[in-house]
Design an enzyme around this catalytic site. Structure first.
Site, PDB file in Angstrom:
ATOM      1  N   SER A   7       7.622  -2.340  -0.884  1.00 20.26           N
ATOM      2  CA  SER A   7       6.768  -2.652  -2.027  1.00 20.26           C
ATOM      3  C   SER A   7       7.613  -2.818  -3.283  1.00 20.26           C
ATOM      4  O   SER A   7       8.294  -1.895  -3.721  1.00 20.26           O
ATOM      5  CB  SER A   7       5.736  -1.546  -2.234  1.00 20.26           C
ATOM      6  OG  SER A   7       5.074  -1.757  -3.458  1.00 20.26           O
ATOM      7  N   HIS A  32       6.032  -6.689  -0.088  1.00 16.25           N
ATOM      8  CA  HIS A  32       4.675  -6.332  -0.514  1.00 16.25           C
ATOM      9  C   HIS A  32       4.606  -6.407  -2.043  1.00 16.25           C
ATOM     10  O   HIS A  32       5.418  -5.814  -2.741  1.00 16.25           O
ATOM     11  CB  HIS A  32       4.368  -4.924  -0.008  1.00 16.25           C
ATOM     12  CG  HIS A  32       2.958  -4.483  -0.220  1.00 16.25           C
ATOM     13  ND1 HIS A  32       1.926  -4.842   0.627  1.00 16.25           N
ATOM     14  CD2 HIS A  32       2.395  -3.692  -1.168  1.00 16.25           C
ATOM     15  CE1 HIS A  32       0.802  -4.292   0.206  1.00 16.25           C
ATOM     16  NE2 HIS A  32       1.053  -3.593  -0.894  1.00 16.25           N
ATOM     17  N   ASP A  34       2.248  -5.807  -5.226  1.00 17.51           N
ATOM     18  CA  ASP A  34       1.047  -5.113  -5.685  1.00 17.51           C
ATOM     19  C   ASP A  34       0.563  -5.630  -7.030  1.00 17.51           C
ATOM     20  O   ASP A  34       1.224  -5.437  -8.049  1.00 17.51           O
ATOM     21  CB  ASP A  34       1.344  -3.620  -5.844  1.00 17.51           C
ATOM     22  CG  ASP A  34       1.362  -2.905  -4.515  1.00 17.51           C
ATOM     23  OD1 ASP A  34       0.424  -3.094  -3.730  1.00 17.51           O
ATOM     24  OD2 ASP A  34       2.321  -2.144  -4.278  1.00 17.51           O
ATOM     25  N   MET A  36      -2.187  -5.305  -9.961  1.00 16.13           N
ATOM     26  CA  MET A  36      -3.175  -4.350 -10.501  1.00 16.13           C
ATOM     27  C   MET A  36      -3.725  -4.879 -11.822  1.00 16.13           C
ATOM     28  O   MET A  36      -2.959  -5.386 -12.645  1.00 16.13           O
ATOM     29  CB  MET A  36      -2.499  -3.002 -10.746  1.00 16.13           C
ATOM     30  CG  MET A  36      -1.846  -2.429  -9.523  1.00 16.13           C
ATOM     31  SD  MET A  36      -1.095  -0.847  -9.922  1.00 16.13           S
ATOM     32  CE  MET A  36      -0.224  -0.523  -8.375  1.00 16.13           C
ATOM     33  N   HIS A  66      -1.096  -8.008  -2.452  1.00 14.42           N
ATOM     34  CA  HIS A  66      -2.181  -7.031  -2.390  1.00 14.42           C
ATOM     35  C   HIS A  66      -2.897  -7.044  -3.736  1.00 14.42           C
ATOM     36  O   HIS A  66      -2.369  -6.537  -4.728  1.00 14.42           O
ATOM     37  CB  HIS A  66      -1.548  -5.653  -2.086  1.00 14.42           C
ATOM     38  CG  HIS A  66      -2.519  -4.530  -2.032  1.00 14.42           C
ATOM     39  ND1 HIS A  66      -2.118  -3.203  -1.994  1.00 14.42           N
ATOM     40  CD2 HIS A  66      -3.878  -4.509  -1.995  1.00 14.42           C
ATOM     41  CE1 HIS A  66      -3.179  -2.419  -1.931  1.00 14.42           C
ATOM     42  NE2 HIS A  66      -4.261  -3.179  -1.934  1.00 14.42           N
ATOM     43  N   MET A  68      -5.239  -5.660  -6.056  1.00 16.52           N
ATOM     44  CA  MET A  68      -6.057  -4.505  -6.454  1.00 16.52           C
ATOM     45  C   MET A  68      -6.752  -4.892  -7.746  1.00 16.52           C
ATOM     46  O   MET A  68      -6.377  -4.474  -8.843  1.00 16.52           O
ATOM     47  CB  MET A  68      -5.163  -3.272  -6.654  1.00 16.52           C
ATOM     48  CG  MET A  68      -4.714  -2.673  -5.341  1.00 16.52           C
ATOM     49  SD  MET A  68      -3.354  -1.521  -5.584  1.00 16.52           S
ATOM     50  CE  MET A  68      -2.000  -2.665  -5.582  1.00 16.52           C
ATOM     51  N   MET A 137      -5.450   2.083   2.936  1.00 16.35           N
ATOM     52  CA  MET A 137      -4.802   2.809   1.837  1.00 16.35           C
ATOM     53  C   MET A 137      -4.734   4.298   2.182  1.00 16.35           C
ATOM     54  O   MET A 137      -5.744   4.914   2.515  1.00 16.35           O
ATOM     55  CB  MET A 137      -5.604   2.656   0.537  1.00 16.35           C
ATOM     56  CG  MET A 137      -5.621   1.275  -0.090  1.00 16.35           C
ATOM     57  SD  MET A 137      -4.022   0.549  -0.465  1.00 16.35           S
ATOM     58  CE  MET A 137      -3.232   1.801  -1.451  1.00 16.35           C
ATOM     59  N   GLY A 144       2.617   4.030  -7.381  1.00 16.35           N
ATOM     60  CA  GLY A 144       3.532   4.342  -6.290  1.00 16.35           C
ATOM     61  C   GLY A 144       3.905   5.817  -6.333  1.00 16.35           C
ATOM     62  O   GLY A 144       3.547   6.544  -7.277  1.00 16.35           O
ATOM     63  N   GLY A 145       4.571   6.261  -5.308  1.00 15.09           N
ATOM     64  CA  GLY A 145       5.131   7.615  -5.309  1.00 15.09           C
ATOM     65  C   GLY A 145       4.139   8.740  -5.110  1.00 15.09           C
ATOM     66  O   GLY A 145       4.440   9.896  -5.415  1.00 15.09           O
ATOM     67  N   ASP A 171      -0.615   1.660   3.592  1.00 15.86           N
ATOM     68  CA  ASP A 171      -0.036   1.545   2.252  1.00 15.86           C
ATOM     69  C   ASP A 171      -0.283   2.819   1.448  1.00 15.86           C
ATOM     70  O   ASP A 171      -1.427   3.169   1.178  1.00 15.86           O
ATOM     71  CB  ASP A 171      -0.698   0.338   1.559  1.00 15.86           C
ATOM     72  CG  ASP A 171      -0.065  -0.009   0.231  1.00 15.86           C
ATOM     73  OD1 ASP A 171       0.928   0.629  -0.162  1.00 15.86           O
ATOM     74  OD2 ASP A 171      -0.580  -0.945  -0.419  1.00 15.86           O
ATOM     75  N   GLY A 172       0.801   3.487   1.074  1.00 10.88           N
ATOM     76  CA  GLY A 172       0.695   4.649   0.187  1.00 10.88           C
ATOM     77  C   GLY A 172       1.332   5.888   0.780  1.00 10.88           C
ATOM     78  O   GLY A 172       0.823   6.452   1.755  1.00 10.88           O
ATOM     79  N   GLY A 173       2.464   6.275   0.218  1.00  8.83           N
ATOM     80  CA  GLY A 173       3.119   7.511   0.664  1.00  8.83           C
ATOM     81  C   GLY A 173       3.713   7.434   2.059  1.00  8.83           C
ATOM     82  O   GLY A 173       3.980   8.466   2.678  1.00  8.83           O
ATOM     83  N   GLY A 193       7.144   1.824  -0.548  1.00  4.06           N
ATOM     84  CA  GLY A 193       7.716   1.630  -1.874  1.00  4.06           C
ATOM     85  C   GLY A 193       8.865   2.593  -2.079  1.00  4.06           C
ATOM     86  O   GLY A 193      10.029   2.293  -1.795  1.00  4.06           O
TER      87      GLY A 193
HETATM   88  C1  DX5 Z   1      -0.365   1.741  -4.465  1.00  6.22           C
HETATM   89  C2  DX5 Z   1       0.299   0.490  -3.948  1.00  6.22           C
HETATM   90  C3  DX5 Z   1       1.383   0.713  -2.982  1.00  6.22           C
HETATM   91  C4  DX5 Z   1       2.579   1.434  -3.510  1.00  6.22           C
HETATM   92  C5  DX5 Z   1       3.207   2.176  -2.371  1.00  6.22           C
HETATM   93  O1  DX5 Z   1      -1.433   1.386  -5.274  1.00  6.22           O
HETATM   94  O2  DX5 Z   1      -0.662  -0.337  -3.311  1.00  6.22           O
HETATM   95  O3  DX5 Z   1       1.807  -0.489  -2.365  1.00  6.22           O
HETATM   96  O4  DX5 Z   1       3.516   0.570  -4.091  1.00  6.22           O
HETATM   97  O5  DX5 Z   1       4.213   2.931  -2.923  1.00  6.22           O
HETATM   98  P1  DX5 Z   1       4.717   4.274  -2.243  1.00  6.22           P
HETATM   99  O6  DX5 Z   1       5.289   3.894  -0.912  1.00  6.22           O
HETATM  100  O7  DX5 Z   1       5.738   4.778  -3.209  1.00  6.22           O
HETATM  101  O8  DX5 Z   1       3.524   5.162  -2.110  1.00  6.22           O
HETATM  102 ZN    ZN Z   2      -0.094  -2.184  -1.954  1.00  4.31          ZN
END
Ligand code: DX5
Ligand code: ZN
Length: 213
Positions: A7, A32, A34, A36, A66, A68, A137, A144-145, A171-173, A193
């Site tokens: 990401s 990827h 993102d 927002m 993606h 969002m 998700m 992220g993070g 996606d996520g963590g 990410g």
């Molecule tokens: C969160 C994003 C993710 C994010 C993942 O809203 O959609 O793609 O970048 O990042 P990590 O892997 O750090 O959770």
């Molecule tokens: Zn994403």
């Protein structure tokens, strides 16, 4: 086969070109992206101009966008023109997301649908036959993070049990600790990410994901 989708959100934006070069050197070409909008999620990230710049400099990158955002239909063609290969929208944006998915197809782009942690996997059922990818998700989208939510893994098993054979992305963590569990549950694509771009040795991360089969 498990695909790794780093990401861009977690890359060093002051060195974006070098970061993408380094990613390609690890044998990974799926990026990827993102987007927002500060409405659907409480954060802003980047938009179509950056997507286009990445596509022009790195045409070999598969851009997995993606969205969002609310009213993503307004931006489907813009991201298709900017080089998106897959566009994923959220199940939560409308009572019926069918017309948005049809619009993605009409733009000649692969079509994905995502659910936030609080949205049941059942809500995806009416759309499965027209999806290339489902994006589960495993954090609240926006940043992220964050910490991985293990209870979301059940959604992957549910979709496979329902007969869905397309891509299931998570996606996520996501990190090297939970990746084997996700693969075992039926995920075929892992968005990473922090665990990829902030890793000391991204090559080792890419190799560990490839070794999952
Ligand atoms: C969160 C994003 C993710 C994010 C993942 O809203 O959609 O793609 O970048 O990042 P990590 O892997 O750090 O959770
Ligand atoms: Zn994403």
């Amino acid at each position: 086969m498990i695909e790794l989708a780093p990401s861009l959100l977690a890359a060093d934006w002051m060195k974006l070109g070098e970061e993408i070069d380094r990613m390609l050197d690890t044998g990974v070409d799926l990026l990827h992206f993102d987007v927002m909008d500060a409405h659907f999620v409480p954060n802003l990230s980047f938009g179509p101009s950056l997507c286009k710049a990445v596509h022009q400099h790195f045409p070999q990158c598969h851009l997995d966008v993606h969205l969002m955002m609310d009213q993503p239909e307004k931006y489907v063609q813009v991201f298709a023109d900017a080089g998106a290969e897959t566009i994923t929208v959220h199940r939560e944006i409308a009572k019926d997301v069918g017309p948005v998915l049809d619009g993605i197809r009409q733009a000649g782009v692969r079509c994905g649908l995502s659910v936030k942690p609080g949205t049941p996997a059942e809500s995806l059922l009416p759309y499965l036959d027209r999806l290339d990818a489902v994006l589960i998700m495993t954090v609240e989208p926006g940043f992220g993070g964050q910490k991985f939510m293990p209870e979301q893994v059940e959604k992957i098993r549910y979709l496979r049990a329902a007969g869905y054979r397309g891509v299931i992305s998570v996606d996520g963590g996501v990190n090297l600790e939970n990746a084997p569990l996700l693969a075992e549950a039926g995920a075929t694509q892992l968005v990473m990410g922090t665990a990829y771009f902030k890793a000391k040795d991204p090559m080792a991360v890419a190799q560990a994901i490839r070794a999952l089969g």
